[in-house]
Design a protein around this motif. Structure first.
Motif, PDB file in Angstrom:
ATOM      1  N   GLN A 114       5.598   8.597   3.628  1.00 15.28           N
ATOM      2  CA  GLN A 114       6.069   9.483   4.687  1.00 15.28           C
ATOM      3  C   GLN A 114       7.535   9.229   5.057  1.00 15.28           C
ATOM      4  O   GLN A 114       8.282  10.155   5.333  1.00 15.28           O
ATOM      5  CB  GLN A 114       5.170   9.310   5.912  1.00 15.28           C
ATOM      6  CG  GLN A 114       5.442  10.299   7.013  1.00 15.28           C
ATOM      7  CD  GLN A 114       4.463  10.134   8.161  1.00 15.28           C
ATOM      8  OE1 GLN A 114       3.618   9.249   8.150  1.00 15.28           O
ATOM      9  NE2 GLN A 114       4.581  10.997   9.145  1.00 15.28           N
ATOM     10  N   PHE A 115       7.948   7.972   5.046  1.00 16.18           N
ATOM     11  CA  PHE A 115       9.305   7.622   5.444  1.00 16.18           C
ATOM     12  C   PHE A 115      10.057   6.964   4.282  1.00 16.18           C
ATOM     13  O   PHE A 115      10.771   5.983   4.457  1.00 16.18           O
ATOM     14  CB  PHE A 115       9.271   6.657   6.635  1.00 16.18           C
ATOM     15  CG  PHE A 115       8.540   7.207   7.826  1.00 16.18           C
ATOM     16  CD1 PHE A 115       9.107   8.214   8.591  1.00 16.18           C
ATOM     17  CD2 PHE A 115       7.297   6.726   8.172  1.00 16.18           C
ATOM     18  CE1 PHE A 115       8.441   8.724   9.687  1.00 16.18           C
ATOM     19  CE2 PHE A 115       6.626   7.221   9.265  1.00 16.18           C
ATOM     20  CZ  PHE A 115       7.193   8.225  10.026  1.00 16.18           C
ATOM     21  N   TYR A 116       9.914   7.500   3.081  1.00 16.58           N
ATOM     22  CA  TYR A 116      10.456   6.871   1.878  1.00 16.58           C
ATOM     23  C   TYR A 116      11.948   6.589   1.984  1.00 16.58           C
ATOM     24  O   TYR A 116      12.388   5.460   1.789  1.00 16.58           O
ATOM     25  CB  TYR A 116      10.165   7.756   0.659  1.00 16.58           C
ATOM     26  CG  TYR A 116      10.825   7.274  -0.606  1.00 16.58           C
ATOM     27  CD1 TYR A 116      10.337   6.148  -1.264  1.00 16.58           C
ATOM     28  CD2 TYR A 116      11.933   7.923  -1.124  1.00 16.58           C
ATOM     29  CE1 TYR A 116      10.931   5.693  -2.430  1.00 16.58           C
ATOM     30  CE2 TYR A 116      12.535   7.477  -2.294  1.00 16.58           C
ATOM     31  CZ  TYR A 116      12.031   6.366  -2.933  1.00 16.58           C
ATOM     32  OH  TYR A 116      12.624   5.909  -4.073  1.00 16.58           O
TER      33      TYR A 116
ATOM     34  N   LEU B 260      14.041   6.593   4.586  1.00 15.09           N
ATOM     35  CA  LEU B 260      14.376   5.701   5.696  1.00 15.09           C
ATOM     36  C   LEU B 260      14.035   4.252   5.352  1.00 15.09           C
ATOM     37  O   LEU B 260      14.859   3.346   5.546  1.00 15.09           O
ATOM     38  CB  LEU B 260      13.636   6.122   6.964  1.00 15.09           C
ATOM     39  CG  LEU B 260      13.823   5.216   8.184  1.00 15.09           C
ATOM     40  CD1 LEU B 260      15.267   5.246   8.660  1.00 15.09           C
ATOM     41  CD2 LEU B 260      12.882   5.625   9.294  1.00 15.09           C
TER      42      LEU B 260
ATOM     43  N   PHE C 156       7.670   1.175  11.111  1.00 14.06           N
ATOM     44  CA  PHE C 156       7.336   2.318  10.274  1.00 14.06           C
ATOM     45  C   PHE C 156       6.266   2.001   9.254  1.00 14.06           C
ATOM     46  O   PHE C 156       5.904   2.855   8.446  1.00 14.06           O
ATOM     47  CB  PHE C 156       8.592   2.874   9.595  1.00 14.06           C
ATOM     48  CG  PHE C 156       9.432   3.689  10.521  1.00 14.06           C
ATOM     49  CD1 PHE C 156       9.076   4.990  10.850  1.00 14.06           C
ATOM     50  CD2 PHE C 156      10.560   3.149  11.099  1.00 14.06           C
ATOM     51  CE1 PHE C 156       9.836   5.741  11.724  1.00 14.06           C
ATOM     52  CE2 PHE C 156      11.328   3.890  11.967  1.00 14.06           C
ATOM     53  CZ  PHE C 156      10.970   5.191  12.287  1.00 14.06           C
TER      54      PHE C 156
END
Length: 159
Positions: free
Chosen positions: A76-78, A80, A140
């Motif tokens: 989902q937050f690759y 970042l 995260f």
């Protein structure tokens, strides 16, 4: 028995001389040396412990980077996470270089003392930034499992 009394008398004489201050100069210098050795030993142990913690954090970041790269864009937050983990690793390498630089300074020289204080402050700020970045990384959620590529399997099955 007379022999035992003689030994006791000699011991009490030595104790009296010690208590009366005949040996205080020697004892004071001995205690001063012990204090100096303890401070140096403490600093050495602290440096070793800090180095071990730095290595542990670097290892954890490398493991997190490997996981993120394996999962890829499905995370989902690759982007970042990739940026934050890379930033943390680069900053840790920078701190390592600064530690080598500060270790090469001779703090007996006034000029080197000033440089050491400045470098120490810079290292403190960078370590604080590393800590904040790693708290954000933890927030995260890099979750480890026995099947780290499960997200890829689920993504391939969906039409």
């Amino acid at each position: 028995m007379a022999r035992d009394k003689g030994k006791l008398r000699n011991r009490s004489t030595r104790i009296t001389h010690f208590q009366s201050g005949h040996c205080t100069g020697t004892m004071t210098s001995f205690l001063d040396n012990m204090k100096a050795m303890d401070a140096n030993r403490y600093a050495t142990k602290k440096t070793i412990a800090q180095g071990m913690l730095d290595i542990a954090l670097l290892t954890a970041n490398a493991s997190q980077l490997k996981y993120i790269l394996q999962v890829g864009e499905q995370h989902q937050f690759y982007k970042l996470m990739l940026i934050l983990i890379s930033l943390s690793i680069v900053l840790q390498l920078l701190v390592g270089i600064l530690f080598v630089a500060i270790g090469s300074l001779n703090i007996n020289k006034q000029q080197d003392q000033t440089a050491a204080v400045i470098l120490n402050d810079v290292i403190l700020v960078v370590v604080f930034i590393i800590s904040v970045v790693n708290v954000i990384i933890s927030g995260f959620g890099i979750e480890y499992s026995s099947q780290p590529l499960r997200l890829l399997d689920q993504h391939e099955k969906t039409p």
